[in-house]
Design a protein around this motif. Structure first.
Motif, PDB file in Angstrom:
ATOM      1  N   LYS A  15       0.831  -1.209   0.000  1.00 30.05           N
ATOM      2  CA  LYS A  15       0.000   0.000   0.000  1.00 30.05           C
ATOM      3  C   LYS A  15       0.866   1.260   0.000  1.00 30.05           C
ATOM      4  CE  LYS A  15      -4.133  -1.997   1.946  1.00 30.05           C
ATOM      5  NZ  LYS A  15      -4.482  -2.641   0.728  1.00 30.05           N
ATOM      6  N   ILE A  16       1.998   1.172   0.675  1.00 31.42           N
ATOM      7  CA  ILE A  16       2.945   2.290   0.711  1.00 31.42           C
ATOM      8  C   ILE A  16       4.246   1.806   0.087  1.00 31.42           C
ATOM      9  CG2 ILE A  16       4.279   3.848   2.176  1.00 31.42           C
ATOM     10  CD1 ILE A  16       2.007   3.667   4.218  1.00 31.42           C
ATOM     11  N   VAL A  17       4.646   2.477  -0.984  1.00 29.90           N
ATOM     12  CA  VAL A  17       5.869   2.110  -1.695  1.00 29.90           C
ATOM     13  C   VAL A  17       7.017   2.935  -1.118  1.00 29.90           C
ATOM     14  CG1 VAL A  17       6.954   1.994  -3.973  1.00 29.90           C
ATOM     15  CG2 VAL A  17       4.509   1.604  -3.748  1.00 29.90           C
ATOM     16  N   PRO A  18       8.182   2.326  -0.888  1.00 31.54           N
ATOM     17  CA  PRO A  18       9.325   3.087  -0.371  1.00 31.54           C
ATOM     18  C   PRO A  18       9.716   4.240  -1.300  1.00 31.54           C
ATOM     19  CG  PRO A  18       9.797   0.730  -0.414  1.00 31.54           C
ATOM     20  CD  PRO A  18       8.505   0.927  -1.132  1.00 31.54           C
ATOM     21  N   ALA A  19      10.441   5.196  -0.769  1.00 37.07           N
ATOM     22  CA  ALA A  19      10.853   6.372  -1.538  1.00 37.07           C
ATOM     23  C   ALA A  19      11.865   6.029  -2.618  1.00 37.07           C
ATOM     24  CB  ALA A  19      11.442   7.432  -0.611  1.00 37.07           C
ATOM     25  N   LEU A  48      19.709   7.147  -8.352  1.00 33.61           N
ATOM     26  CA  LEU A  48      19.984   8.152  -7.324  1.00 33.61           C
ATOM     27  C   LEU A  48      21.472   8.177  -7.002  1.00 33.61           C
ATOM     28  CD1 LEU A  48      17.017   7.338  -4.956  1.00 33.61           C
ATOM     29  CD2 LEU A  48      17.280   9.395  -6.349  1.00 33.61           C
ATOM     30  N   GLY A  49      21.982   9.344  -6.734  1.00 30.90           N
ATOM     31  CA  GLY A  49      23.380   9.485  -6.330  1.00 30.90           C
ATOM     32  C   GLY A  49      24.343   9.164  -7.455  1.00 30.90           C
ATOM     33  N   HIS A  50      25.500   8.654  -7.068  1.00 27.83           N
ATOM     34  CA  HIS A  50      26.562   8.304  -8.017  1.00 27.83           C
ATOM     35  C   HIS A  50      27.051   6.895  -7.704  1.00 27.83           C
ATOM     36  CE1 HIS A  50      26.577  12.467  -9.262  1.00 27.83           C
ATOM     37  NE2 HIS A  50      26.628  12.809  -7.991  1.00 27.83           N
ATOM     38  N   PRO A  51      26.221   5.878  -7.989  1.00 26.05           N
ATOM     39  CA  PRO A  51      26.605   4.510  -7.636  1.00 26.05           C
ATOM     40  C   PRO A  51      27.747   3.993  -8.501  1.00 26.05           C
ATOM     41  CG  PRO A  51      24.608   4.490  -8.939  1.00 26.05           C
ATOM     42  CD  PRO A  51      24.933   5.929  -8.656  1.00 26.05           C
ATOM     43  N   THR A  63       9.913   9.952  -9.145  1.00 28.95           N
ATOM     44  CA  THR A  63      10.251  10.079 -10.570  1.00 28.95           C
ATOM     45  C   THR A  63       9.619   8.952 -11.370  1.00 28.95           C
ATOM     46  OG1 THR A  63      12.346  11.148 -10.022  1.00 28.95           O
ATOM     47  CG2 THR A  63      12.157  10.198 -12.226  1.00 28.95           C
ATOM     48  N   LEU A  64       9.695   7.743 -10.824  1.00 30.63           N
ATOM     49  CA  LEU A  64       9.104   6.593 -11.508  1.00 30.63           C
ATOM     50  C   LEU A  64       7.596   6.767 -11.660  1.00 30.63           C
ATOM     51  CD1 LEU A  64      11.068   3.707  -9.759  1.00 30.63           C
ATOM     52  CD2 LEU A  64      11.496   4.686 -12.023  1.00 30.63           C
ATOM     53  N   GLU A  65       6.967   7.354 -10.659  1.00 26.92           N
ATOM     54  CA  GLU A  65       5.521   7.597 -10.727  1.00 26.92           C
ATOM     55  C   GLU A  65       5.200   8.562 -11.866  1.00 26.92           C
ATOM     56  OE1 GLU A  65       1.781   6.996 -10.278  1.00 26.92           O
ATOM     57  OE2 GLU A  65       3.077   6.056  -8.786  1.00 26.92           O
ATOM     58  N   GLN A  66       6.032   9.567 -12.066  1.00 29.95           N
ATOM     59  CA  GLN A  66       5.821  10.504 -13.179  1.00 29.95           C
ATOM     60  C   GLN A  66       5.965   9.779 -14.515  1.00 29.95           C
ATOM     61  OE1 GLN A  66       8.621  13.656 -12.491  1.00 29.95           O
ATOM     62  NE2 GLN A  66       7.611  14.325 -10.616  1.00 29.95           N
ATOM     63  N   PHE A  67       6.999   8.938 -14.637  1.00 30.39           N
ATOM     64  CA  PHE A  67       7.199   8.178 -15.870  1.00 30.39           C
ATOM     65  C   PHE A  67       6.035   7.215 -16.112  1.00 30.39           C
ATOM     66  CE2 PHE A  67      12.034   8.648 -15.348  1.00 30.39           C
ATOM     67  CZ  PHE A  67      12.049   9.777 -16.140  1.00 30.39           C
ATOM     68  N   ARG A  68       5.541   6.621 -15.046  1.00 31.33           N
ATOM     69  CA  ARG A  68       4.456   5.650 -15.133  1.00 31.33           C
ATOM     70  C   ARG A  68       3.189   6.270 -15.746  1.00 31.33           C
ATOM     71  NH1 ARG A  68       2.924   2.117  -9.819  1.00 31.33           N
ATOM     72  NH2 ARG A  68       1.339   0.844 -10.762  1.00 31.33           N
ATOM     73  N   ARG A  69       3.016   7.561 -15.554  1.00 34.63           N
ATOM     74  CA  ARG A  69       1.834   8.266 -16.069  1.00 34.63           C
ATOM     75  C   ARG A  69       2.081   8.947 -17.415  1.00 34.63           C
ATOM     76  NH1 ARG A  69      -0.198  10.887 -10.375  1.00 34.63           N
ATOM     77  NH2 ARG A  69      -0.685   8.896  -9.440  1.00 34.63           N
TER      78      ARG A  69
END
Length: 99
Positions: A15-19, A48-51, A63-69
């Motif tokens: 129900k709650i997705v991590p950040a 995120l960051g510089h892995p 960001t993923l939510e924006q892409f999803r829509r």
């Protein structure tokens, strides 16, 4: 295979997705197969960051939510993934032809 689908179903029922999500979770969230998504995600979604190259990559859920829509982004991502695999398979065919 069963364990993989169980994990996917469990993740998608949260129900709650991590950040932040790892690459597999990001693929599930966007509706892609993880193996297909991971091959191209660096150009479609910035982690995120510089892995380091060999470290776990995390992606911002917001960001993923924006892409999803965004239908245009989804179409571009689908085309990029299809193109990547088409080119990869063509290289394999060429390598087999030389052998």
């Amino acid at each position: 295979m069963y364990e993989y689908h169980r994990q996917q179903t469990e993740f998608l029922s949260w129900k709650i997705v991590p950040a932040r999500l790892d690459a597999t979770q990001a693929a599930w969230f966007l509706g892609f197969e993880p193996t297909r998504f991971q091959a191209r995600n660096g150009r479609l979604v910035e982690p995120l960051g510089h892995p380091a190259r060999n470290s776990t990559k995390f992606f911002a859920t917001e960001t993923l939510e924006q892409f999803r829509r965004d239908e245009k982004w989804l179409a571009r991502a689908s085309d990029a993934i299809a193109s990547y695999w088409r080119e990869r398979n063509a290289r394999k065919q060429q390598a087999r032809g030389r052998a």
